[in-house]
Scaffold this motif. Sequence first.
Motif, PDB file in Angstrom:
ATOM      1  N   SER A  96       0.810  -1.228   0.000  1.00 55.99           N
ATOM      2  CA  SER A  96       0.000   0.000   0.000  1.00 55.99           C
ATOM      3  C   SER A  96       0.835   1.265   0.000  1.00 55.99           C
ATOM      4  CB  SER A  96      -0.880   0.032   1.265  1.00 55.99           C
ATOM      5  OG  SER A  96      -1.942  -0.864   1.140  1.00 55.99           O
ATOM      6  N   VAL A  97       2.154   1.128  -0.137  1.00 55.40           N
ATOM      7  CA  VAL A  97       3.029   2.281   0.067  1.00 55.40           C
ATOM      8  C   VAL A  97       2.743   3.422  -0.916  1.00 55.40           C
ATOM      9  CG1 VAL A  97       5.453   2.929  -0.360  1.00 55.40           C
ATOM     10  CG2 VAL A  97       4.890   1.398   1.465  1.00 55.40           C
ATOM     11  N   ARG A  98       2.459   3.057  -2.174  1.00 53.40           N
ATOM     12  CA  ARG A  98       2.079   4.088  -3.150  1.00 53.40           C
ATOM     13  C   ARG A  98       0.810   3.654  -3.865  1.00 53.40           C
ATOM     14  NH1 ARG A  98       7.391   4.079  -2.770  1.00 53.40           N
ATOM     15  NH2 ARG A  98       7.467   2.118  -3.882  1.00 53.40           N
ATOM     16  N   GLY A  99       0.069   4.656  -4.378  1.00 51.92           N
ATOM     17  CA  GLY A  99      -1.180   4.365  -5.079  1.00 51.92           C
ATOM     18  C   GLY A  99      -0.957   3.428  -6.254  1.00 51.92           C
ATOM     19  N   SER A 219       5.051  11.826   7.606  1.00 53.91           N
ATOM     20  CA  SER A 219       3.700  12.317   7.305  1.00 53.91           C
ATOM     21  C   SER A 219       3.101  11.756   6.012  1.00 53.91           C
ATOM     22  CB  SER A 219       3.699  13.846   7.255  1.00 53.91           C
ATOM     23  OG  SER A 219       4.489  14.272   6.173  1.00 53.91           O
ATOM     24  N   TYR A 220       3.948  11.197   5.139  1.00 54.67           N
ATOM     25  CA  TYR A 220       3.456  10.672   3.860  1.00 54.67           C
ATOM     26  C   TYR A 220       3.173   9.168   3.922  1.00 54.67           C
ATOM     27  CZ  TYR A 220       8.346   9.464   4.082  1.00 54.67           C
ATOM     28  OH  TYR A 220       9.550   8.978   4.534  1.00 54.67           O
ATOM     29  N   CYS A 221       3.539   8.493   5.020  1.00 54.54           N
ATOM     30  CA  CYS A 221       3.698   7.033   4.982  1.00 54.54           C
ATOM     31  C   CYS A 221       2.537   6.253   5.610  1.00 54.54           C
ATOM     32  CB  CYS A 221       5.013   6.660   5.660  1.00 54.54           C
ATOM     33  SG  CYS A 221       5.373   4.913   5.518  1.00 54.54           S
ATOM     34  N   ALA A 323      17.112   9.401   2.632  1.00 53.78           N
ATOM     35  CA  ALA A 323      17.082  10.802   3.095  1.00 53.78           C
ATOM     36  C   ALA A 323      15.695  11.401   2.822  1.00 53.78           C
ATOM     37  CB  ALA A 323      18.153  11.607   2.380  1.00 53.78           C
ATOM     38  N   GLN A 324      15.046  10.963   1.760  1.00 53.56           N
ATOM     39  CA  GLN A 324      13.724  11.414   1.290  1.00 53.56           C
ATOM     40  C   GLN A 324      13.746  12.809   0.673  1.00 53.56           C
ATOM     41  OE1 GLN A 324      12.016   8.929   1.111  1.00 53.56           O
ATOM     42  NE2 GLN A 324      12.153   7.636   2.913  1.00 53.56           N
ATOM     43  N   SER A 325      14.500  13.751   1.240  1.00 58.55           N
ATOM     44  CA  SER A 325      14.581  15.094   0.657  1.00 58.55           C
ATOM     45  C   SER A 325      15.872  15.749   1.146  1.00 58.55           C
ATOM     46  CB  SER A 325      13.380  15.937   1.097  1.00 58.55           C
ATOM     47  OG  SER A 325      13.555  17.287   0.710  1.00 58.55           O
ATOM     48  N   GLY A 361      20.027   5.175  -1.244  1.00 57.83           N
ATOM     49  CA  GLY A 361      19.078   6.142  -0.670  1.00 57.83           C
ATOM     50  C   GLY A 361      17.695   6.019  -1.277  1.00 57.83           C
ATOM     51  N   ASP A 362      16.728   6.642  -0.623  1.00 56.78           N
ATOM     52  CA  ASP A 362      15.362   6.767  -1.168  1.00 56.78           C
ATOM     53  C   ASP A 362      15.008   8.248  -1.170  1.00 56.78           C
ATOM     54  OD1 ASP A 362      15.253   4.019  -0.920  1.00 56.78           O
ATOM     55  OD2 ASP A 362      13.541   3.976   0.432  1.00 56.78           O
ATOM     56  N   PHE A 363      14.268   8.673  -2.191  1.00 55.74           N
ATOM     57  CA  PHE A 363      13.803  10.069  -2.255  1.00 55.74           C
ATOM     58  C   PHE A 363      12.356  10.129  -2.719  1.00 55.74           C
ATOM     59  CE2 PHE A 363      18.300  10.470  -2.279  1.00 55.74           C
ATOM     60  CZ  PHE A 363      18.513  11.591  -1.484  1.00 55.74           C
ATOM     61  N   ILE A 364      11.653  11.122  -2.205  1.00 51.90           N
ATOM     62  CA  ILE A 364      10.300  11.396  -2.698  1.00 51.90           C
ATOM     63  C   ILE A 364      10.343  12.787  -3.324  1.00 51.90           C
ATOM     64  CG2 ILE A 364       7.898  11.799  -2.035  1.00 51.90           C
ATOM     65  CD1 ILE A 364       8.302   9.852   0.288  1.00 51.90           C
ATOM     66  N   VAL A 365       9.938  12.882  -4.606  1.00 52.00           N
ATOM     67  CA  VAL A 365       9.861  14.208  -5.226  1.00 52.00           C
ATOM     68  C   VAL A 365       8.392  14.611  -5.352  1.00 52.00           C
ATOM     69  CG1 VAL A 365      12.046  14.062  -6.487  1.00 52.00           C
ATOM     70  CG2 VAL A 365       9.939  13.225  -7.573  1.00 52.00           C
ATOM     71  N   ILE A 392      13.947   6.580  -6.429  1.00 52.89           N
ATOM     72  CA  ILE A 392      13.296   7.896  -6.457  1.00 52.89           C
ATOM     73  C   ILE A 392      11.808   7.700  -6.775  1.00 52.89           C
ATOM     74  CG2 ILE A 392      13.301  10.184  -7.556  1.00 52.89           C
ATOM     75  CD1 ILE A 392      16.314   9.552  -8.231  1.00 52.89           C
ATOM     76  N   PHE A 393      10.958   8.259  -5.920  1.00 55.72           N
ATOM     77  CA  PHE A 393       9.512   8.070  -6.071  1.00 55.72           C
ATOM     78  C   PHE A 393       8.812   9.405  -6.201  1.00 55.72           C
ATOM     79  CE2 PHE A 393      11.250   4.802  -3.212  1.00 55.72           C
ATOM     80  CZ  PHE A 393      11.010   3.661  -3.983  1.00 55.72           C
ATOM     81  N   LYS A 394       7.723   9.402  -6.972  1.00 58.75           N
ATOM     82  CA  LYS A 394       6.862  10.594  -7.017  1.00 58.75           C
ATOM     83  C   LYS A 394       5.916  10.509  -5.829  1.00 58.75           C
ATOM     84  CE  LYS A 394       5.528   9.604 -11.160  1.00 58.75           C
ATOM     85  NZ  LYS A 394       4.527   9.612 -12.193  1.00 58.75           N
ATOM     86  N   TYR A 395       5.714  11.619  -5.136  1.00 61.79           N
ATOM     87  CA  TYR A 395       4.824  11.605  -3.969  1.00 61.79           C
ATOM     88  C   TYR A 395       3.443  11.074  -4.359  1.00 61.79           C
ATOM     89  CZ  TYR A 395       1.558  13.195  -0.440  1.00 61.79           C
ATOM     90  OH  TYR A 395       0.549  13.235   0.485  1.00 61.79           O
ATOM     91  N   SER A 396       2.948  10.160  -3.543  1.00 57.84           N
ATOM     92  CA  SER A 396       1.631   9.572  -3.776  1.00 57.84           C
ATOM     93  C   SER A 396       0.820   9.737  -2.486  1.00 57.84           C
ATOM     94  CB  SER A 396       1.835   8.090  -4.120  1.00 57.84           C
ATOM     95  OG  SER A 396       0.656   7.361  -3.993  1.00 57.84           O
ATOM     96  N   PRO A 397      -0.272  10.504  -2.524  1.00 52.92           N
ATOM     97  CA  PRO A 397      -1.034  10.722  -1.288  1.00 52.92           C
ATOM     98  C   PRO A 397      -1.642   9.425  -0.788  1.00 52.92           C
ATOM     99  CG  PRO A 397      -2.022  11.889  -3.170  1.00 52.92           C
ATOM    100  CD  PRO A 397      -0.869  11.122  -3.700  1.00 52.92           C
ATOM    101  N   ARG A 398      -1.422   9.082   0.475  1.00 55.49           N
ATOM    102  CA  ARG A 398      -1.957   7.844   1.029  1.00 55.49           C
ATOM    103  C   ARG A 398      -3.039   8.158   2.048  1.00 55.49           C
ATOM    104  NH1 ARG A 398      -2.322   5.613  -2.090  1.00 55.49           N
ATOM    105  NH2 ARG A 398      -2.483   3.533  -1.252  1.00 55.49           N
ATOM    106  N   PRO A 399      -4.229   7.612   1.814  1.00 54.27           N
ATOM    107  CA  PRO A 399      -5.356   7.902   2.702  1.00 54.27           C
ATOM    108  C   PRO A 399      -5.024   7.655   4.174  1.00 54.27           C
ATOM    109  CG  PRO A 399      -6.081   6.676   0.782  1.00 54.27           C
ATOM    110  CD  PRO A 399      -4.589   6.717   0.716  1.00 54.27           C
TER     111      PRO A 399
END
Length: 530
Positions: A96-99, A219-221, A323-325, A361-365, A392-399
Amino acid sequence: MGPFNYLSRPISEHSLLNRHYIVSVAESNGYSAFDFHARILYIYLSMSTARVHINSFGCQMNKLDTALVTASLKQAGFVLADGIEQCDVVLINTCSVRGHAEQRVLSHLGNLKHIKQTRPEMIVGVVGCMAQRLGGELLARDEVDIVCGPAQIPQIAELVTETLSGKKKTLAVTEKIRQASEEQTRALEEFESAADADDRTVPNQAYVRVMRGCNNFCSYCVVPFVRGPEVCRPPKAVIEQIKKLADRGVKSVTLLGQRVNAYEYKQGRKTYCLADLLEMASEVEAIKWLRFVTSYPSEKFFDGILQAMADLPKVCSYLHLPAQSGSDGILQAMNRHYTAGQYLALLARARAAVGDIAVAGDFIVGFPGETEADFSATVDLVKKARYKNAFIFKYSPRPGTTAEKENQNNIPDEVKKRRNTELLDVQTKISDELSSRFLGKEVEVLVEGLSKKPHLDKADSRGQPQLVGRTAADYIVVFNGPLSLAGQFAKVKITKTSPLTLFGELKTIATEVTDAVLSSLKANEESNTD
Ligand code: 5AD
Ligand code: SF4
């Protein structure tokens, strides 16, 4: 522990399965002799030779759950099927981590719905994070028969058996996911330490979970809402499991946790941390390589872990430290408890303490509110960090997450895509530079098996297939060699490099396995001449 330990409730409680929520897995001790024999009889009668196909999505944690589910189904007599064509049961272990990961499962379910029109008797089960997140919503779909959350996997064989014997639909998820239940933890622990987990997709390598869940609430997870609170496994259970795996030929173990470096277990006056686990695991002779993922950038225990990496030769020089950002403002909005400067200082300490450490590393853009200046700060950090590779991941809003509730998914998809590509280009150049240092050098790899991507010619002039292996620092190495090397160490001379893959020629087989490999090659030769 017998093969039937996955059934963690007395037979008299089976009627509970008819209720919509199976909230806890009740007591695993204290059966009467009657209960015990009734349990054995029940399982004997329900032993099934039904064919099960398992599909797995997501991270290493999920791969491990799939291995545990597979082992428990095999113990219960089920037969594994490679495809869905001839199977009686399809299980999908979900993420469920990303849509996007959820969309893939939903489209797979759409496909299964179609198949079920001609094979209505086929059972479909959704297991894992999506099952926990969506629960009844998934069960309401025509094609879905079983919904089983990550905490209920010890019951999976029983749920499948019941559904096969005519039960309609079953929902087994945790109602209050943030309330740790001791019984549930005990059942998971019992299930995990007893599992054979011999369904490793990579020979002689295994994952061992050291902690479940997460309390960090970035906050995104979605993870804290689907895997529940952080619970560390007792060190004794972890080490016993590693010994068991070593007895079965495992040579490389990866310790798993959402914040694995935060592992902490109090026992009497002693507090065990990850460095202690690494030290104890190092004493298991047959284990040659130890890794741990994923680390959270934090001071706590950090120096002790670096010291263990420096002192213990079996601990691989590899650190996955997302690092995420690179922007302090975004890091704060993400509820990550460090600044870019603090993160880089941790990396510098790791590099000073552990020779030639490889870092991933992991990043969210495109996190809500990410400006061009914030993004440039991320590019800057990537340039300074010099990762071996970065996801590298695009931000995906998680309910349900804070970032989603604040409802500001305000970075357009084109901007996310552009930032993703730009950051990936920067990283690819760095990966390429780091890979090229290996040109002409000899590396030791643990061979995984046949290479899935035919990068070079499939077979060489001697007809040897193309194999893939990894170095201790997790570099992927492709070379030609006998398939009998799968699961063994080998030395490869690097002749060509690309950002994510090293290519080379097989030099020698590591001394400790030479005899075993030679005798298996000899046996092959003899059977060929017969
Ligand atoms: N959107 C995009 N990426 C995410 N990750 C976690 N949650 C999200 C999200 N909502 C990424 C993080 C994490 C990795 C496993 O997945 O980078 O480290
Ligand atoms: Fe999610 Fe943050 Fe926990 Fe990692 S540490 S699982 S990103 S909440």
